[in-house]
Design an enzyme around this catalytic site. Structure first.
Site, PDB file in Angstrom:
ATOM      1  N   PHE A 122       0.702  -1.207  -0.063  1.00 13.83           N
ATOM      2  CA  PHE A 122      -0.158   0.011  -0.235  1.00 13.83           C
ATOM      3  C   PHE A 122       0.982   1.042  -0.034  1.00 13.83           C
ATOM      4  O   PHE A 122       1.751   1.561   1.492  1.00 13.83           O
ATOM      5  CB  PHE A 122      -0.981   0.280   1.405  1.00 13.83           C
ATOM      6  CG  PHE A 122      -2.477   0.822   0.981  1.00 13.83           C
ATOM      7  CD1 PHE A 122      -3.327   0.825   0.507  1.00 13.83           C
ATOM      8  CD2 PHE A 122      -1.527   2.200   1.939  1.00 13.83           C
ATOM      9  CE1 PHE A 122      -4.256   2.138   0.204  1.00 13.83           C
ATOM     10  CE2 PHE A 122      -2.358   3.113   1.201  1.00 13.83           C
ATOM     11  CZ  PHE A 122      -3.738   3.370   0.117  1.00 13.83           C
ATOM     12  N   ASP A 161       9.140   2.654   1.932  1.00 14.32           N
ATOM     13  CA  ASP A 161       7.591   3.906   2.478  1.00 14.32           C
ATOM     14  C   ASP A 161       7.369   3.057   3.708  1.00 14.32           C
ATOM     15  O   ASP A 161       7.824   2.162   4.318  1.00 14.32           O
ATOM     16  CB  ASP A 161       7.278   3.159   1.416  1.00 14.32           C
ATOM     17  CG  ASP A 161       5.484   3.997   2.311  1.00 14.32           C
ATOM     18  OD1 ASP A 161       5.630   4.229   3.197  1.00 14.32           O
ATOM     19  OD2 ASP A 161       4.587   3.666   1.170  1.00 14.32           O
ATOM     20  N   LYS A 170       2.492  10.588   7.410  1.00 19.47           N
ATOM     21  CA  LYS A 170       1.819  10.647   8.608  1.00 19.47           C
ATOM     22  C   LYS A 170       2.318  11.655  10.383  1.00 19.47           C
ATOM     23  O   LYS A 170       1.684  12.602  10.491  1.00 19.47           O
ATOM     24  CB  LYS A 170       1.382   9.060   9.184  1.00 19.47           C
ATOM     25  CG  LYS A 170       0.521   8.449   8.120  1.00 19.47           C
ATOM     26  CD  LYS A 170      -0.080   7.103   8.576  1.00 19.47           C
ATOM     27  CE  LYS A 170      -0.358   5.419   6.957  1.00 19.47           C
ATOM     28  NZ  LYS A 170      -1.251   5.930   6.880  1.00 19.47           N
TER      29      LYS A 170
HETATM   30  N1  PLP Z   1       2.029   4.383   2.515  1.00 17.78           N
HETATM   31  C1  PLP Z   1       1.386   3.558   3.570  1.00 17.78           C
HETATM   32  C2  PLP Z   1       3.077   2.745   3.697  1.00 17.78           C
HETATM   33  C3  PLP Z   1       0.958   4.167   3.890  1.00 17.78           C
HETATM   34  O1  PLP Z   1       0.816   3.048   4.857  1.00 17.78           O
HETATM   35  C4  PLP Z   1      -0.295   4.821   3.325  1.00 17.78           C
HETATM   36  C5  PLP Z   1      -0.821   5.261   4.051  1.00 17.78           C
HETATM   37  O2  PLP Z   1      -2.340   4.044   4.645  1.00 17.78           O
HETATM   38  C6  PLP Z   1      -0.016   5.637   1.814  1.00 17.78           C
HETATM   39  C7  PLP Z   1       1.456   5.294   1.803  1.00 17.78           C
HETATM   40  C8  PLP Z   1      -0.378   6.953   1.404  1.00 17.78           C
HETATM   41  O3  PLP Z   1      -0.470   8.243   2.510  1.00 17.78           O
HETATM   42  P1  PLP Z   1      -1.683   8.910   2.557  1.00 17.78           P
HETATM   43  O4  PLP Z   1      -2.542   8.432   2.483  1.00 17.78           O
HETATM   44  O5  PLP Z   1      -1.457  10.031   3.139  1.00 17.78           O
HETATM   45  O6  PLP Z   1      -1.281   9.850   1.013  1.00 17.78           O
END
Ligand code: PLP
Length: 402
Positions: free
Chosen positions: A145, A230, A259
Site C-alpha cells: 500500500f 516507505d 503520517k
Molecule cells: N504508504 C503507506 C505505507 C501507507 O500506510 C499509506 C497510508 O496508509 C500511504 C503510503 C499513503 O499515505 P496518504 O494516505 O497520506 O497519502
C-alpha cells in the site's frame, strides 16, 4: 450491539447525504480526543487503537503540538515556495538529523512523498545510471500500500484499488513480498529501484522474514539499484525503533515519511536522501504549493521533538511486547496468529475482523479491520500499561462471547 442514538445518527446522515461513499466507517462519531482517548458526540469514551492509521503516534491533541500550531497560526501560515519562510530550514535540519540524511523534500500527503521518491529514482536511473529513457523499472511487492493516486495504484496488486481506474502508469514490476529468491531473479539492468514497506501495514501487518530487508538492501548495492523505504506507517517510533529499517540496520537510499510527522495536527510528509541524489531535482522540476509551508514546518518540528523527547520508540517496543504477550495469552481458538512489531500489531482471526471491530465498540475500544480477517491494533505510542491490559481484556471478552 452498539446503540446509535439520534445525536450520532444526525451526523451519520449528514455524512451519508453530502459525502462521497468511498469509505465504510465504523459508526462512532468523534467530537473530541485527548491522548489515547476518543469521545463521541454523546460523551462516551473509547480507547483509540487506530491512531488515524498511525498518524497520531504522539497521542491526540498533544499540548506541545497544539501550542506550536496555535503560535504559528497567528504569525504566518503559507507563503508558497516562490519565496522563503523562517520555519522550513529549522524543520528540515531537525528532520534530516533525526532521520540521518543530508536533505529532505517536504510534501503534504504520504502518497505525494512516495511519488517524489519514484520520480527521483527514475531521474537517477536515466541521468546517473544511464538507462535509456522510459526503460526504468521499479520493483514493488504484492499486497503493498503506497496510497491512492494513479501512480500508487499502478504499483498495487489489489484488484479493488485498481478496478476501472486504468490505464495505469507503466514501469512497476510486482513480486511476492518476503521472498528473496524471487527478487534476486527479477532484478535486471533496468531496475532503477526497489520500493518496499519494511512491514506491510495496510496489507495485514505482514512482517517479512528476519534478515529479508538486509538482503534486499544488499541486492540493491550489488545491482546498482536504489532502495526506497516507505516508512509512512512504520516510521517515527511505531514499530519500536525510530524506523522499521533500523531493526536490520538498513539505511535506504530514499526514505519516505508522513503520517506521524504531523502528529495528527497537519498533513506533512517528506522524502529524504543524500545531497547528490536530491540535487537531481533542479528548480521548477518538482514541488507543491503547500509543501514546506510554515504551519506544517512548525507542527512537524514539534511532532519530531515529542517522538524523541518522550522516547516513543522505546515505549512502543515495551508496550507492544506486553500487548502481544497478553493477546497470545488469551489462547482463543478464534485467533490464528498475533504478529507485528512494536505497537503495529495484527491479530489474524478465524472470523470476520470487521464484526470483531464492531463488537469491540461495546467494550469502548476502537480498532480496525485490515483485510477480511486481520484486526489491526495500533494505539498512540503514549499508551500506558493499564490501558494495554484493557485492550487484551476487551478482545478476550468479545472472542469468548462468540
Ligand atoms: N504508504 C503507506 C505505507 C501507507 O500506510 C499509506 C497510508 O496508509 C500511504 C503510503 C499513503 O499515505 P496518504 O494516505 O497520506 O497519502
Amino acid at each position: 450491539m452498539q446503540v446509535i442514538n439520534d445525536r450520532a445518527q444526525e451526523f451519520i446522515a449528514l455524512d451519508n447525504r453530502y459525502g462521497a461513499h468511498n469509505y465504510d466507517p465504523l459508526d462512532v462519531v468523534v467530537a473530541r480526543a485527548d491522548g489515547v482517548w476518543l469521545y463521541d458526540v454523546n460523551g462516551k469514551r473509547y480507547l483509540d487503537c487506530i491512531s488515524a492509521y498511525s498518524a497520531v503516534n504522539q497521542g491526540h491533541c498533544h499540548p506541545r503540538l497544539a501550542a506550536a500550531l496555535i503560535e504559528q497560526a497567528g504569525r504566518v501560515t503559507l507563503v508558497s515556495r516562490a519565496i522563503r519562510n523562517d520555519r522550513m530550514g529549522g524543520f528540515l535540519k531537525k528532520l534530516t538529523e533525526v532521520c540521518g540524511y543530508d536533505v529532505a523534500l517536504p510534501t503534504n500527503s504520504g502518497v505525494e512523498a512516495v511519488e517524489t521518491a519514484v520520480k527521483l529514482a527514475r531521474r537517477w536511473a536515466y541521468d546517473v545510471k544511464g538507462l535509456p529513457q522510459n526503460a526504468a523499472e521499479i520493483i514493488v511487492f504484492a499486497n503493498n500500500f503506497h496510497g491512492r493516486t494513479t501512480m500508487a495504484i499502478s504499483a498495487s496488486s489489489q484488484p479493488e484499488y485498481r478496478r476501472s481506474f486504468g490505464p495505469f502508469t507503466p514501469g512497476f514490476v510486482l513480486l511476492p513480498y518476503g521472498n528473496i529468491e524471487a527478487l534476486r531473479q527479477a532484478v535486471t539492468p533496468n531496475t532503477a529501484a526497489i520500493l518496499i514497506e519494511p512491514i506491510q501495514g495496510e496489507g495485514g501487518v505482514i512482517v517479512p522474514p528476519d534478515g529479508y530487508l538486509r538482503r534486499v538492501a544488499d541486492l540493491c548495492r550489488e545491482h546498482g539499484a536504489l532502495l526506497i523505504a516507505d516508512e509512512i506507517q512504520t516510521g517515527l517510533g511505531r514499530t519500536g525503533d525510530l524506523f522499521a529499517c533500523d531493526h536490520e540496520d538498513v539505511k535506504p537510499d530514499i526514505l519516505v515519511v508522513g503520517k506521524a510527522l504531523g502528529g495528527g495536527y497537519y498533513p506533512i510528509s517528506a522524502a529524504l536522501a543524500s545531497r547528490d541524489l536530491m540535487e537531481l531535482f533542479q528548480p521548477g522540476e518538482h514541488g507543491s504549493t503547500f509543501g514546506g509551508n510554515p504551519l506544517a514546518c512548525a507542527v512537524g518540528e514539534a511532532a519530531l521533538d515529542v517522538v524523541i523527547d518522550e522516547h516513543l520508540a522505546e515505549r512502543a517496543r515495551e508496550m507492544g511486547q506486553d500487548l502481544r504477550e497478553r493477546l497470545r495469552a488469551l489462547q482463543s481458538p478464534l485467533i490464528k496468529e498475533v504478529r507485528g512489531r512494536g505497537l503495529l500489531i495484527g491479530v489474524e482471526l478465524h472470523d470476520s475482523a470487521r464484526s470483531i471491530a464492531q463488537a469491540l465498540l461495546d467494550h469502548s475500544i476502537v480498532a480496525k479491520d485490515t483485510h477480511a480477517n486481520v484486526l489491526r491494533i495500533a494505539p498512540p505510542l503514549i499508551i500506558e500499561r493499564g490501558e494495554i491490559g484493557s485492550i487484551a481484556a476487551a478482545l478476550g471478552s468479545v472472542l469468548s462471547a462468540r
